[in-house]
Design an enzyme around this catalytic site. Structure first.
Site: not given
Length: 231
Positions: A10, A43, A120-121
């Site tokens: 990640d 976030r 990762s996104n």
């Protein structure tokens, strides 16, 4: 950990310090707001915005588009109306974030024995820019954009395994978030937790090892490399 061939990592919070990196850029571009608070509020929209895509409430959109939508909502809430250039620079703040001090040396150790990949996104362009700027020594980048879905959906982890021509059980997913590791485990991957106490800044607690289910737990990438070197 026998049989591990690939280590996927990640990025936001695990490999790079998103809170410090984004807050510093917010402070420069929006001098009249509390940069730390603004960054945390931004976030907080991250997981819900991706859930809307995963659960079919909206069409696929890559992370920059989701960040821009969340940013526009947050700016309106704060009564701010910066110009288009400033909004674009704020979205691109997520493209340039500092690596945690142990990330580069730890990843270098791991890449000597395993194939290492960013998983990762973040969108493909975002990750390319971020990995280059932070000098992260990954062998390849695997964006959730390739699966047109978002973690923790199983399709993202299984796409990574398929693209690297390995079985899910030959992949070790490394993350600082329990939700990410839960998704990886459900997809058949092995899991390693790296604790990042400062990930969310001074006012929000990060995930702790005692609260996360994982095959391995470490306090840094260098510690993880040492654990894996022992077999």
């Amino acid at each position: 950990m026998d049989g591990i061939r690939v280590i996927t990592c990640d990025i936001f919070g695990t490999t790079v310090d998103w809170y410090t990196g984004v807050a510093e850029q917010v402070a420069k571009l929006l001098p009249d707001v509390d940069a730390g608070s603004f960054t945390s509020q931004w976030r907080e929209k991250y997981l819900p915005s991706m859930a809307n895509v995963r659960e079919g409430r909206r069409d696929w959109a890559y992370l920059d588009a989701l960040h821009r939508e969340s940013l526009d909502e947050l700016l309106a809430r704060h009564g701010l109306d910066p110009d288009e250039d400033t909004r674009g620079r704020l979205v691109r703040a997520w493209h340039r974030l500092p690596a945690w001090p142990d990330s580069v040396p730890g990843l270098a150790q791991l890449s000597g024995r395993y194939t290492t990949a960013a998983l990762s996104n973040g969108g493909f362009a975002l990750l390319t820019n971020l990995v280059k700027a932070a000098h992260l020594p990954f062998d390849c980048i695997l964006s959730a954009e390739l699966a047109r879905n978002y973690k923790p959906d199983a399709s993202v982890y299984r796409t990574a395994a398929r693209l690297l021509d390995v079985e899910p059980g030959e992949v070790l997913m490394v993350a600082a978030h329990g939700w990410d590791l839960d998704g990886a485990r459900a997809a058949g991957l092995r899991t390693a937790f790296v604790e990042r106490p400062e990930e969310k800044g001074p006012d929000h607690p990060a995930d702790r090892a005692e609260d996360v289910t994982a095959d391995l737990s470490a306090g840094s990438f260098t510690e993880l490399a040492e654990l894996l070197s022992r077999g």
